[in-house]
Design an enzyme around this catalytic site. Structure first.
Site, PDB file in Angstrom:
ATOM      1  N   HIS A 265      -2.503 -19.757   7.887  1.00 25.70           N
ATOM      2  CA  HIS A 265      -2.982 -19.973   9.260  1.00 25.70           C
ATOM      3  C   HIS A 265      -1.850 -20.529  10.139  1.00 25.70           C
ATOM      4  O   HIS A 265      -1.531 -19.969  11.190  1.00 25.70           O
ATOM      5  CB  HIS A 265      -4.165 -20.944   9.221  1.00 25.70           C
ATOM      6  CG  HIS A 265      -4.744 -21.285  10.566  1.00 25.70           C
ATOM      7  ND1 HIS A 265      -5.877 -20.682  11.059  1.00 25.70           N
ATOM      8  CD2 HIS A 265      -4.343 -22.155  11.525  1.00 25.70           C
ATOM      9  CE1 HIS A 265      -6.152 -21.175  12.267  1.00 25.70           C
ATOM     10  NE2 HIS A 265      -5.227 -22.080  12.572  1.00 25.70           N
ATOM     11  N   GLU A 266      -1.251 -21.604   9.688  1.00 32.30           N
ATOM     12  CA  GLU A 266      -0.200 -22.237  10.486  1.00 32.30           C
ATOM     13  C   GLU A 266       1.031 -21.329  10.588  1.00 32.30           C
ATOM     14  O   GLU A 266       1.719 -21.337  11.607  1.00 32.30           O
ATOM     15  CB  GLU A 266       0.172 -23.616   9.920  1.00 32.30           C
ATOM     16  CG  GLU A 266      -0.987 -24.625   9.824  1.00 32.30           C
ATOM     17  CD  GLU A 266      -1.768 -24.844  11.116  1.00 32.30           C
ATOM     18  OE1 GLU A 266      -1.189 -24.671  12.202  1.00 32.30           O
ATOM     19  OE2 GLU A 266      -2.977 -25.165  11.041  1.00 32.30           O
ATOM     20  N   HIS A 269       0.509 -19.284  13.634  1.00 27.79           N
ATOM     21  CA  HIS A 269       0.864 -20.025  14.855  1.00 27.79           C
ATOM     22  C   HIS A 269       2.389 -20.089  15.007  1.00 27.79           C
ATOM     23  O   HIS A 269       2.933 -19.857  16.084  1.00 27.79           O
ATOM     24  CB  HIS A 269       0.349 -21.465  14.773  1.00 27.79           C
ATOM     25  CG  HIS A 269      -1.117 -21.624  15.081  1.00 27.79           C
ATOM     26  ND1 HIS A 269      -1.668 -21.216  16.273  1.00 27.79           N
ATOM     27  CD2 HIS A 269      -2.137 -22.175  14.364  1.00 27.79           C
ATOM     28  CE1 HIS A 269      -2.973 -21.512  16.285  1.00 27.79           C
ATOM     29  NE2 HIS A 269      -3.285 -22.085  15.133  1.00 27.79           N
ATOM     30  N   GLU A 295      -4.581 -19.059  18.731  1.00 28.14           N
ATOM     31  CA  GLU A 295      -5.481 -19.027  17.577  1.00 28.14           C
ATOM     32  C   GLU A 295      -5.666 -17.591  17.068  1.00 28.14           C
ATOM     33  O   GLU A 295      -5.903 -17.371  15.887  1.00 28.14           O
ATOM     34  CB  GLU A 295      -6.828 -19.669  17.955  1.00 28.14           C
ATOM     35  CG  GLU A 295      -7.738 -20.016  16.791  1.00 28.14           C
ATOM     36  CD  GLU A 295      -7.227 -21.143  15.889  1.00 28.14           C
ATOM     37  OE1 GLU A 295      -6.204 -21.764  16.203  1.00 28.14           O
ATOM     38  OE2 GLU A 295      -7.870 -21.375  14.844  1.00 28.14           O
TER      39      GLU A 295
HETATM   40 MG    MG Z   1      -5.206 -23.137  14.611  1.00 21.40          MG
END
Ligand code: MG
Length: 497
Positions: A265-266, A269, A295
């Protein structure tokens, strides 16, 4: 990229603001990763002072007149216009909020945060309710100062996602709600994705899990000379600059997918920040354009790529090499564990399918609060009723219910909908790529991660904050936020398997 002399001059002056932001970001990162607990008071004051200094520079006659001059230039290119837009927006927001209100919000949320932590620990909503009441009152005041078209909530949404309106969110959820409900019901009755996996209970050695995460990031070609992976209780990404982007994860010692997918997830980003055009370095365009678009990048990697069969297959050897116990499971077992659907009262533990119900619930309550249509003391019951209606579970405590999230104590009302925006935009991007014969799943199969990153760079990343979120989507995907594609994706993955 930047040719106009006034813009060039403006960017030179902006560098000081950028540097203060850079310092603040580094202090924030250090706060979460390194700082001893005792440092928090001094750090809090240092950050507040630097923020005040930034505001003073931003609103100084010297700077604002330069931005005004830049706004009047003709024949600016898209990037130059982007610079002017971002700065005008910052200045206009800051000018509308009286410093006394800003101060009161910051002071109130400081106290509310401590009260929330205490209330959560003691499972006692009454310790937090007075603070929440004050935060709602101040948020309404803030909305009035900022101005809005239809309802106060519009003003707050716009702070987090430029151009997002309450009507947009209402439209999104009126399509999502009945369609998600149908899919969740089907998944729960079929039990292919809804079951107890023994992998949830398997304990792992933290040092070994660190190796897994490192090798998965290697496979994703995370540039270690421009990024770091550290540990923090709540995983996050911090972009200090276009060549220094730091991510974190956590290690709980069991249910390894949590640590792994926090990393993925990160990584999503971080990749957004790392792939912004290098010409934007130290300019107002040098960051992702909004929370929702940001996101979308993290969810794209976490859910659409990360929780796919192809990705599972790709990383299985890494898991087997370090964790060992995964050797007792085949790829299908591990894929089903990654894609597990389990209604939970806790948002941060939710799977991609039930997640948006958590956001819908918060959106509905926030809207009622902002309209002054609900008594704060009635919130916990309403929260639980909605949770029962949407996911068939009733929280057993405030901790499992209304006291689970930190956001309201930080006075961040209007933030939650950007999570669902991220989910739906990620699915829009998926559809856009597949529809244009760019088969992400085949590419994962062939280990061609770089091609996917390159494509996302061209589609979204390289522009940084040049275009407003809705304009970027229209320009690059042909339409604004559209919830249709996430339902198509869910149906394909969870119903048509
Ligand atoms: Mg996030």
């Amino acid at each position: 990229m930047f040719e106009n002399e006034v813009i060039k001059d403006l960017l030179k002056k902006y560098k000081r603001l950028w540097a203060l932001g850079h310092a603040r970001a580094l202090m924030g990162w250090d706060n979460e990763v390194n700082m001893p607990r005792g440092g928090s008071e001094e750090r809090g004051i240092a950050i507040a002072e630097i923020s005040t200094l930034s505001q003073e520079i931003l609103l100084s006659p010297e700077f604002t007149s330069l931005v005004e001059k830049a706004s009047k230039q003709e024949d600016l290119n898209d990037y130059e216009e982007g610079v002017v837009r971002v700065l005008n927006r910052d200045i206009s927001i800051m000018k509308k909020i009286p410093p006394s209100l800003l101060y009161e919000i910051s002071e109130t949320s400081q106290r509310a945060f401590h009260a929330w932590r205490d209330a959560r620990e003691k499972n006692d909503f009454s310790l937090f309710s007075k603070h929440l009441e004050k935060i709602v009152k101040l948020s309404i005041e803030l909305a009035e100062k900022l101005g809005y078209e239809k309802e106060p909530y519009d003003a707050l949404l716009d702070l987090f996602e430029e151009g997002l309106r309450t009507d947009d969110v209402v439209n999104i959820f009126s399509y999502l709600k009945p369609n998600m409900k149908k899919i969740v019901d089907k998944v729960l009755s079929e039990k292919y994705y809804y079951f107890d996996s023994p992998l949830e209970k398997e304990r792992y050695d933290i040092e070994k899990m660190k190796q897994v995460n490192k090798e998965v990031l290697d496979l994703l070609e995370f540039p270690w000379d421009r990024g770091r992976l550290d540990i923090s209780p709540h995983p996050f990404t911090n972009g200090l600059g276009l060549n220094d982007v730091r991510i974190t994860t956590r290690y709980e010692g069991f249910d390894f997918k949590r640590s792994l997918f926090s990393v993925v997830h990160e990584f999503g980003h971080a990749t957004y920040e790392l792939q912004i055009d290098q010409n934007f370095k130290m300019t107002p365009l040098a960051s992702g354009v909004s929370l929702g678009i940001h996101e979308s990048q993290s969810r794209f990697w976490e859910n659409i790529i990360g929780r796919s069969k192809q990705f599972t297959e790709l990383i299985k050897p890494i898991l087997d090499k370090h964790l060992g116990f995964t050797r007792n499971y085949d790829t299908e077992d591990i894929y089903r564990y990654f894609a597990l659907v389990k209604p939970s009262p806790i948002r941060t533990e939710a799977d991609e399918l039930t997640y948006n119900f958590h956001i819908l619930l918060r959106f509905e309550l926030e809207r009622l609060m902002l309209k002054g249509e609900i008594n704060i003391n009635d919130l916990p019951e309403l929260w639980n009723d909605k949770m029962e209606e949407y996911l068939g579970i009733r929280p057993k405590s405030y901790k499992e219910g209304i006291l689970q999230d930190v956001h309201w104590s930080h006075a961040d009302l209007g933030y939650f909908p950007t999570y669902t925006l991220g989910n739906i935009v990620a699915a829009q991007i998926r559809e856009h790529l597949l529809g244009n014969n760019f088969n992400i799943y085949e590419l994962v199969n062939e280990k061609r991660i770089r091609d996917i990153k390159e494509k996302l760079k061209e589609l979204i990343h390289k522009y940084g904050s040049t275009y407003r979120p809705k304009d970027l989507l229209r320009k690059q995907l042909g339409e604004e936020y559209n919830p249709k594609y996430i339902i198509d994706y869910f149906e394909e993955k969870y119903v048509g398997h």
